[in-house]
Design a protein around this motif. Structure first.
Motif, PDB file in Angstrom:
ATOM      1  N   ASP A 102       0.827  -1.205   0.000  1.00 24.37           N
ATOM      2  CA  ASP A 102       0.000   0.000   0.000  1.00 24.37           C
ATOM      3  C   ASP A 102       0.861   1.255   0.000  1.00 24.37           C
ATOM      4  O   ASP A 102       0.513   2.267  -0.607  1.00 24.37           O
ATOM      5  CB  ASP A 102      -0.929  -0.006   1.209  1.00 24.37           C
ATOM      6  N   PHE A 103       1.980   1.180   0.723  1.00 24.10           N
ATOM      7  CA  PHE A 103       2.955   2.269   0.707  1.00 24.10           C
ATOM      8  C   PHE A 103       4.269   1.740   1.252  1.00 24.10           C
ATOM      9  O   PHE A 103       4.310   0.645   1.830  1.00 24.10           O
ATOM     10  CB  PHE A 103       2.481   3.493   1.500  1.00 24.10           C
ATOM     11  N   ASP A 104       5.332   2.505   1.085  1.00 24.88           N
ATOM     12  CA  ASP A 104       6.677   2.095   1.512  1.00 24.88           C
ATOM     13  C   ASP A 104       7.252   3.119   2.486  1.00 24.88           C
ATOM     14  O   ASP A 104       7.030   4.332   2.342  1.00 24.88           O
ATOM     15  CB  ASP A 104       7.607   1.954   0.306  1.00 24.88           C
ATOM     16  N   VAL A 105       7.997   2.607   3.464  1.00 24.71           N
ATOM     17  CA  VAL A 105       8.729   3.438   4.418  1.00 24.71           C
ATOM     18  C   VAL A 105      10.132   2.850   4.536  1.00 24.71           C
ATOM     19  O   VAL A 105      10.271   1.621   4.620  1.00 24.71           O
ATOM     20  CB  VAL A 105       8.045   3.445   5.800  1.00 24.71           C
ATOM     21  N   PRO A 106      11.172   3.678   4.543  1.00 26.62           N
ATOM     22  CA  PRO A 106      12.531   3.109   4.618  1.00 26.62           C
ATOM     23  C   PRO A 106      12.742   2.195   5.825  1.00 26.62           C
ATOM     24  O   PRO A 106      13.291   1.098   5.697  1.00 26.62           O
ATOM     25  CB  PRO A 106      13.419   4.356   4.692  1.00 26.62           C
ATOM     26  N   SER A 133      10.919  -7.568   2.809  1.00 25.64           N
ATOM     27  CA  SER A 133      10.421  -6.516   1.922  1.00 25.64           C
ATOM     28  C   SER A 133       9.281  -5.719   2.534  1.00 25.64           C
ATOM     29  O   SER A 133       8.962  -4.632   2.046  1.00 25.64           O
ATOM     30  CB  SER A 133       9.951  -7.119   0.591  1.00 25.64           C
ATOM     31  N   GLY A 134       8.668  -6.238   3.597  1.00 21.70           N
ATOM     32  CA  GLY A 134       7.592  -5.482   4.210  1.00 21.70           C
ATOM     33  C   GLY A 134       6.850  -6.276   5.259  1.00 21.70           C
ATOM     34  O   GLY A 134       7.226  -7.409   5.608  1.00 21.70           O
ATOM     35  N   GLY A 175       5.654  -1.708   2.773  1.00 22.15           N
ATOM     36  CA  GLY A 175       6.995  -2.088   2.349  1.00 22.15           C
ATOM     37  C   GLY A 175       8.056  -1.357   3.143  1.00 22.15           C
ATOM     38  O   GLY A 175       7.835  -0.266   3.667  1.00 22.15           O
ATOM     39  N   CYS A 176       9.244  -1.954   3.254  1.00 25.57           N
ATOM     40  CA  CYS A 176      10.346  -1.313   3.962  1.00 25.57           C
ATOM     41  C   CYS A 176      11.674  -1.833   3.439  1.00 25.57           C
ATOM     42  O   CYS A 176      11.741  -2.890   2.804  1.00 25.57           O
ATOM     43  CB  CYS A 176      10.258  -1.551   5.468  1.00 25.57           C
ATOM     44  N   LYS A 177      12.721  -1.084   3.713  1.00 24.69           N
ATOM     45  CA  LYS A 177      14.067  -1.514   3.361  1.00 24.69           C
ATOM     46  C   LYS A 177      14.811  -2.132   4.548  1.00 24.69           C
ATOM     47  O   LYS A 177      15.805  -2.839   4.358  1.00 24.69           O
ATOM     48  CB  LYS A 177      14.855  -0.325   2.813  1.00 24.69           C
ATOM     49  N   ALA A 178      14.343  -1.835   5.748  1.00 27.55           N
ATOM     50  CA  ALA A 178      14.927  -2.430   6.959  1.00 27.55           C
ATOM     51  C   ALA A 178      13.828  -2.574   7.987  1.00 27.55           C
ATOM     52  O   ALA A 178      12.971  -1.701   8.130  1.00 27.55           O
ATOM     53  CB  ALA A 178      16.062  -1.573   7.514  1.00 27.55           C
ATOM     54  N   LEU A 179      13.862  -3.696   8.710  1.00 24.41           N
ATOM     55  CA  LEU A 179      12.836  -3.986   9.709  1.00 24.41           C
ATOM     56  C   LEU A 179      13.505  -4.229  11.059  1.00 24.41           C
ATOM     57  O   LEU A 179      14.448  -5.018  11.171  1.00 24.41           O
ATOM     58  CB  LEU A 179      12.040  -5.224   9.306  1.00 24.41           C
ATOM     59  N   VAL A 180      12.998  -3.546  12.083  1.00 27.26           N
ATOM     60  CA  VAL A 180      13.512  -3.695  13.449  1.00 27.26           C
ATOM     61  C   VAL A 180      12.412  -4.297  14.310  1.00 27.26           C
ATOM     62  O   VAL A 180      11.303  -3.755  14.394  1.00 27.26           O
ATOM     63  CB  VAL A 180      13.954  -2.340  14.040  1.00 27.26           C
ATOM     64  N   LEU A 181      12.707  -5.426  14.959  1.00 31.01           N
ATOM     65  CA  LEU A 181      11.750  -6.099  15.833  1.00 31.01           C
ATOM     66  C   LEU A 181      12.078  -5.809  17.294  1.00 31.01           C
ATOM     67  O   LEU A 181      13.155  -6.174  17.783  1.00 31.01           O
ATOM     68  CB  LEU A 181      11.771  -7.607  15.592  1.00 31.01           C
ATOM     69  N   THR A 182      11.161  -5.137  17.973  1.00 35.09           N
ATOM     70  CA  THR A 182      11.345  -4.811  19.392  1.00 35.09           C
ATOM     71  C   THR A 182      10.034  -5.091  20.126  1.00 35.09           C
ATOM     72  O   THR A 182       9.483  -4.223  20.804  1.00 35.09           O
ATOM     73  CB  THR A 182      11.762  -3.342  19.580  1.00 35.09           C
ATOM     74  N   THR A 217      21.791   1.326  12.427  1.00 38.09           N
ATOM     75  CA  THR A 217      22.079   0.330  11.382  1.00 38.09           C
ATOM     76  C   THR A 217      20.951   0.282  10.360  1.00 38.09           C
ATOM     77  O   THR A 217      21.196   0.183   9.145  1.00 38.09           O
ATOM     78  CB  THR A 217      22.295  -1.056  12.013  1.00 38.09           C
ATOM     79  N   ALA A 218      19.703   0.319  10.838  1.00 38.90           N
ATOM     80  CA  ALA A 218      18.561   0.276   9.913  1.00 38.90           C
ATOM     81  C   ALA A 218      18.576   1.470   8.964  1.00 38.90           C
ATOM     82  O   ALA A 218      18.302   1.316   7.759  1.00 38.90           O
ATOM     83  CB  ALA A 218      17.261   0.241  10.705  1.00 38.90           C
ATOM     84  N   ALA A 219      18.899   2.616   9.480  1.00 41.70           N
ATOM     85  CA  ALA A 219      18.971   3.807   8.618  1.00 41.70           C
ATOM     86  C   ALA A 219      20.063   3.647   7.561  1.00 41.70           C
ATOM     87  O   ALA A 219      19.882   4.025   6.386  1.00 41.70           O
ATOM     88  CB  ALA A 219      19.217   5.046   9.469  1.00 41.70           C
ATOM     89  N   ASP A 220      21.193   3.084   7.955  1.00 40.42           N
ATOM     90  CA  ASP A 220      22.276   2.852   6.987  1.00 40.42           C
ATOM     91  C   ASP A 220      21.854   1.857   5.917  1.00 40.42           C
ATOM     92  O   ASP A 220      22.133   2.052   4.729  1.00 40.42           O
ATOM     93  CB  ASP A 220      23.521   2.333   7.731  1.00 40.42           C
ATOM     94  N   LEU A 221      21.180   0.781   6.334  1.00 38.36           N
ATOM     95  CA  LEU A 221      20.721  -0.214   5.362  1.00 38.36           C
ATOM     96  C   LEU A 221      19.695   0.383   4.404  1.00 38.36           C
ATOM     97  O   LEU A 221      19.697   0.087   3.196  1.00 38.36           O
ATOM     98  CB  LEU A 221      20.111  -1.413   6.086  1.00 38.36           C
ATOM     99  N   ALA A 222      18.815   1.220   4.924  1.00 40.03           N
ATOM    100  CA  ALA A 222      17.776   1.817   4.093  1.00 40.03           C
ATOM    101  C   ALA A 222      18.364   2.804   3.077  1.00 40.03           C
ATOM    102  O   ALA A 222      17.807   2.986   1.991  1.00 40.03           O
ATOM    103  CB  ALA A 222      16.754   2.524   4.977  1.00 40.03           C
ATOM    104  N   ALA A 223      19.474   3.412   3.456  1.00 38.71           N
ATOM    105  CA  ALA A 223      20.090   4.402   2.559  1.00 38.71           C
ATOM    106  C   ALA A 223      21.005   3.785   1.526  1.00 38.71           C
ATOM    107  O   ALA A 223      21.401   4.444   0.558  1.00 38.71           O
ATOM    108  CB  ALA A 223      20.881   5.427   3.392  1.00 38.71           C
ATOM    109  N   ALA A 224      21.342   2.502   1.739  1.00 39.72           N
ATOM    110  CA  ALA A 224      22.311   1.846   0.824  1.00 39.72           C
ATOM    111  C   ALA A 224      21.712   1.614  -0.555  1.00 39.72           C
ATOM    112  O   ALA A 224      20.499   1.430  -0.701  1.00 39.72           O
ATOM    113  CB  ALA A 224      22.758   0.541   1.434  1.00 39.72           C
TER     114      ALA A 224
END
Length: 469
Positions: free
Chosen positions: A12-16, A180-181, A195-202, A462-469
């Protein structure tokens, strides 16, 4: 919950960066990702974020902070690492222990200076339960609610998009483990694919999942009076997602227990007065443990007593130590504190044998005078014996928080069994393996939040770095 193996990217939409779980770890990860320039979506299953963070006392242990230096406290990562490994008898994961020891101090400094989280040093547990120096950082009210609220406000100020009532019940990933999401379910039946480029599970630990507790923590799951005191949402979803994606788990039998939960009120009894000379007796009026040897392991000590019950017995001097703390004030208002002028009167009030309680108090007085050795190894000579009017609070033991979880590297990336990282999956908080080693007796006070904020910060960066790669 499931992992859907597909290369499809019909979202439906993507977020880094997508983060699942708005506790201390998720909020800290969101702050770090925003500081690194990433757009962040933080998804929380509950309608109102609370969880383990709000239920805690809001303390995180950290080494080498500016707050410590301003107080003249000599601490550093090497001392913290040594304490972790000593407390866990070498069973803590060395990489995670080293990471938390090294990065906890910079994390607290960053939260204070960059995001105005009001950490300060308002108690000292140096010399107790594994901390050789004072490194417990808390907020002014000494409540998890204040810490959680401060983190939420900081996230809002940083531009984090927090969506509540959003339950992630599926993760989309390809055959190589590239996420991917996620799929989000709403209580009204609505569904979104993000969708996403990096996923953090907390998503915290698994204390509320009785099957997982019985499987991984048989020493507690089989206790005759099993009790769990934690957030009902701690069902291990993040851990199970990570395992299904190929992640390795570690120290799954580790947990934080607490042997001073007021019964039947479900409010913690501040342990400071026990540390300063109060004692715990069972319904027979007898001591049964070294109350100060292991604050976490005391849970099992209490649960193994008749009816799974203990009474913390203290005097006016010990009461003054905790009188102004919120938990004690609440217990006093509820009538949980039983008071009497004499030991016999207190024994009658709490329904324990007079002779046994009197003998216990007489013996501990002799231990304080150095005339008698404690059979459980506790040193009573540092504090005067109990005297004058006496008070008691009925307690039980409980599992507060699990400490095992997904193995992660120094950047909080989830690791496979062979030690290689999954492409873009990260974990923190109770979802990640902590620094508590194996079992119940490796828990250091405030280690849960220390691991949460430290790995959270690293995961966000780290997630921000992966999303920007």
């Amino acid at each position: 919950m499931t992992v859907l193996r597909t290369a499809e990217r019909a979202f439906d939409f993507d977020v880094p960066v997508v983060i699942v779980g708005a506790g201390a770890a998720g909020l800290t990860a969101a702050l770090a990702a925003r500081d690194a320039g990433a757009e962040v979506l933080l998804l929380e299953r509950d309608a109102h974020p609370r969880g383990s963070t709000s239920m805690s006392q809001g303390y995180a242990c950290a080494a080498g902070t500016k707050i410590q230096r301003d107080k003249g406290i000599d601490d550093d990562p090497d001392k913290f690492y040594a304490d972790i490994m000593a407390r866990t008898k070498g069973t803590a994961d060395p990489l995670t222990a080293r990471t938390v020891a090294d990065q906890s101090g910079p994390t607290v400094d960053w939260l204070v200076e960059r995001h105005a989280i009001p950490f300060q040093m308002n108690i000292s547990w140096a010399g107790f339960f594994g901390h050789t120096v004072n490194r417990l950082h808390g907020v002014p009210t000494r409540t998890g609610e204040e810490l959680h609220g401060s983190l939420i406000r900081a996230a809002e100020d940083a531009g984090v998009t927090l969506v509540t009532g959003a339950h992630v019940d599926a993760i989309f990933a390809d055959a190589d483990g590239v996420v991917s999401g996620v799929r989000v379910r709403r209580k009204d039946g609505g569904e979104e694919r993000i969708g996403c480029k990096a996923l953090v599970l907390t998503t915290c630990g698994f204390g509320a999942n009785h099957d997982m507790v019985r499987d991984h923590i048989p020493s507690f799951g089989s206790a005759p009076y099993y009790r769990y005191f934690g957030h009902e949402g701690n069902e291990g979803e993040g851990i199970r997602f990570g395992v299904e994606l190929g992640g390795a788990i570690g120290c799954m039998d580790a947990y934080q227990g607490y042997g001073a939960l007021a019964e039947p009120y479900g409010i913690i009894v501040n342990y400071d007065m026990v540390m300063q000379g109060a004692i715990t007796v069972n319904v027979e009026g007898k001591r049964f443990s070294n109350e100060n040897a292991d604050i976490s392991g005391q849970a099992l000590n209490v649960l193994r007593q008749p009816d799974g019950i203990g009474w913390i017995v203290f005097d006016d001097a010990r009461r003054q130590i905790v009188a102004d703390l919120p938990e004690y004030r609440e217990l006093a208002a509820l009538g949980a504190v039983r008071s009497a002028e004499t030991a016999d009167a207190l024994a009658d009030l709490i329904k324990v044998p007079r002779e046994a309680l009197a003998r216990t108090l007489e013996e501990t007085a002799r231990m304080a005078a150095g005339e008698l050795a404690c059979p459980f190894g506790r040193d009573f000579t540092q504090h005067p014996p109990l005297s004058g009017p006496l008070h008691a609070i009925k307690t039980t033991g409980a599992l507060f928080h699990t400490q095992g979880g997904l193995k992660v590297d120094a950047g909080a990336r989830v690791l496979r069994e062979d030690g290689t990282p999954l492409p873009n999956l990260l974990a923190g908080g109770g979802t990640a393996c902590s620094i508590s080693g194996n079992g119940v007796d490796g828990y250091l006070p405030a280690a849960g939040l220390a691991t949460a904020i430290t790995l959270g910060r690293l995961a966000g960066t780290t997630a921000a770095d992966l999303a920007a790669a």
